[in-house]
Design a protein around this motif. Structure first.
Motif, mmCIF file in Angstrom:
data_model
loop_
_atom_site.group_PDB
_atom_site.id
_atom_site.type_symbol
_atom_site.label_atom_id
_atom_site.label_comp_id
_atom_site.label_asym_id
_atom_site.label_seq_id
_atom_site.Cartn_x
_atom_site.Cartn_y
_atom_site.Cartn_z
ATOM 1 N N ARG A 83 0.811 -1.218 0.000
ATOM 2 C CA ARG A 83 0.000 0.000 0.000
ATOM 3 C C ARG A 83 0.846 1.271 0.000
ATOM 4 O O ARG A 83 0.320 2.355 -0.147
ATOM 5 C CB ARG A 83 -0.915 0.022 1.228
ATOM 6 N N THR A 84 2.158 1.154 0.201
ATOM 7 C CA THR A 84 3.003 2.339 0.313
ATOM 8 C C THR A 84 4.108 2.335 -0.726
ATOM 9 O O THR A 84 4.355 1.332 -1.394
ATOM 10 C CB THR A 84 3.648 2.437 1.716
ATOM 11 N N HIS A 85 4.756 3.469 -0.828
ATOM 12 C CA HIS A 85 5.904 3.627 -1.717
ATOM 13 C C HIS A 85 7.166 3.804 -0.886
ATOM 14 O O HIS A 85 7.130 4.403 0.182
ATOM 15 C CB HIS A 85 5.738 4.869 -2.610
ATOM 16 N N ALA A 86 8.259 3.314 -1.424
ATOM 17 C CA ALA A 86 9.567 3.544 -0.817
ATOM 18 C C ALA A 86 10.206 4.694 -1.591
ATOM 19 O O ALA A 86 10.347 4.628 -2.816
ATOM 20 C CB ALA A 86 10.420 2.280 -0.911
ATOM 21 N N LEU A 87 10.580 5.739 -0.895
ATOM 22 C CA LEU A 87 11.141 6.922 -1.536
ATOM 23 C C LEU A 87 12.655 6.820 -1.615
ATOM 24 O O LEU A 87 13.302 6.338 -0.686
ATOM 25 C CB LEU A 87 10.760 8.178 -0.749
ATOM 26 N N GLN A 88 13.185 7.281 -2.725
ATOM 27 C CA GLN A 88 14.639 7.364 -2.826
ATOM 28 C C GLN A 88 15.020 8.461 -3.811
ATOM 29 O O GLN A 88 14.210 8.887 -4.635
ATOM 30 C CB GLN A 88 15.264 6.039 -3.196
ATOM 31 N N LEU A 89 16.261 8.903 -3.691
ATOM 32 C CA LEU A 89 16.791 9.902 -4.616
ATOM 33 C C LEU A 89 17.286 9.209 -5.873
ATOM 34 O O LEU A 89 17.806 8.094 -5.816
ATOM 35 C CB LEU A 89 17.965 10.658 -3.976
ATOM 36 N N THR A 90 17.135 9.883 -6.983
ATOM 37 C CA THR A 90 17.755 9.418 -8.223
ATOM 38 C C THR A 90 19.221 9.858 -8.200
ATOM 39 O O THR A 90 19.643 10.610 -7.311
ATOM 40 C CB THR A 90 17.061 10.054 -9.438
ATOM 41 N N ARG A 91 19.984 9.437 -9.192
ATOM 42 C CA ARG A 91 21.376 9.912 -9.286
ATOM 43 C C ARG A 91 21.413 11.429 -9.398
ATOM 44 O O ARG A 91 22.238 12.096 -8.781
ATOM 45 C CB ARG A 91 22.077 9.311 -10.498
ATOM 46 N N GLU A 92 20.489 11.968 -10.202
ATOM 47 C CA GLU A 92 20.410 13.424 -10.345
ATOM 48 C C GLU A 92 20.058 14.075 -9.015
ATOM 49 O O GLU A 92 20.587 15.128 -8.667
ATOM 50 C CB GLU A 92 19.366 13.782 -11.412
ATOM 51 N N GLY A 93 19.157 13.454 -8.259
ATOM 52 C CA GLY A 93 18.799 13.958 -6.947
ATOM 53 C C GLY A 93 19.969 13.928 -5.983
ATOM 54 O O GLY A 93 20.168 14.851 -5.187
#
Length: 159
Positions: free
Chosen positions: A109-119
């Protein structure tokens, strides 16, 4: 013939300001904190403007960067951001290619957040700019007062 008003001989920023009594406000902690917060935010906004990042976005990127896989609900709770506002902010950051939402390995039901390489690259630059901003605050307060203020304010930001 129409009368044209003469130009103000003294620009607004050069006029002598009248001393205005703030009465009890000078003893109100909330008033002083708010005035300090306005100065700090204006300086921080100017500092990060070269990256087109606002202070709240910076905070979101920092926390995601330090906690890959964090859920939106956890992030909203930790930073005290209204969930609907956070969703809009994450949409914007994702559109810019700085963050991504992945399926959570533990909760469908949820998302795991992460930065991209650009982020990650942008966050590295933003942290360097933020360090300059913090140095300006340190100059304004002095190193001991800065450390003391951080300690005093922890009562409000720790959960």
């Amino acid at each position: 013939m129409t009368d044209i008003p003469a130009a103000d001989p003294m620009p607004r920023d050069r006029k002598v300001r009248r001393s205005i009594d703030l009465d009890v406000l000078t003893g109100h902690l909330g008033y002083s904190l708010r005035r300090a917060q306005v100065w700090v935010f204006q300086d921080f906004i100017r500092t990060l403007s070269v990256l087109d990042i606002r202070p709240a976005q910076y905070s979101v990127l920092v926390v995601i960067g330090a906690n890959p896989g964090l859920s939106q609900a956890e992030l909203a709770d930790r930073l005290a951001i209204e969930r609907a506002r956070l969703v809009h902010m994450l949409d914007h950051l994702q559109h810019r290619g700085l963050t991504e939402r992945l399926p959570s390995p533990t909760d469908r039901r949820t998302h795991a957040l992460q930065l991209t390489r650009e982020g990650q690259k942008l966050l590295k630059r933003a942290k360097a700019l933020a360090a300059r901003h913090e140095a300006r605050l340190g100059e304004k307060l002095g190193p001991e007062a800065r450390t003391q203020m951080l300690e005093l304010l922890k009562v409000f930001v720790q959960k």
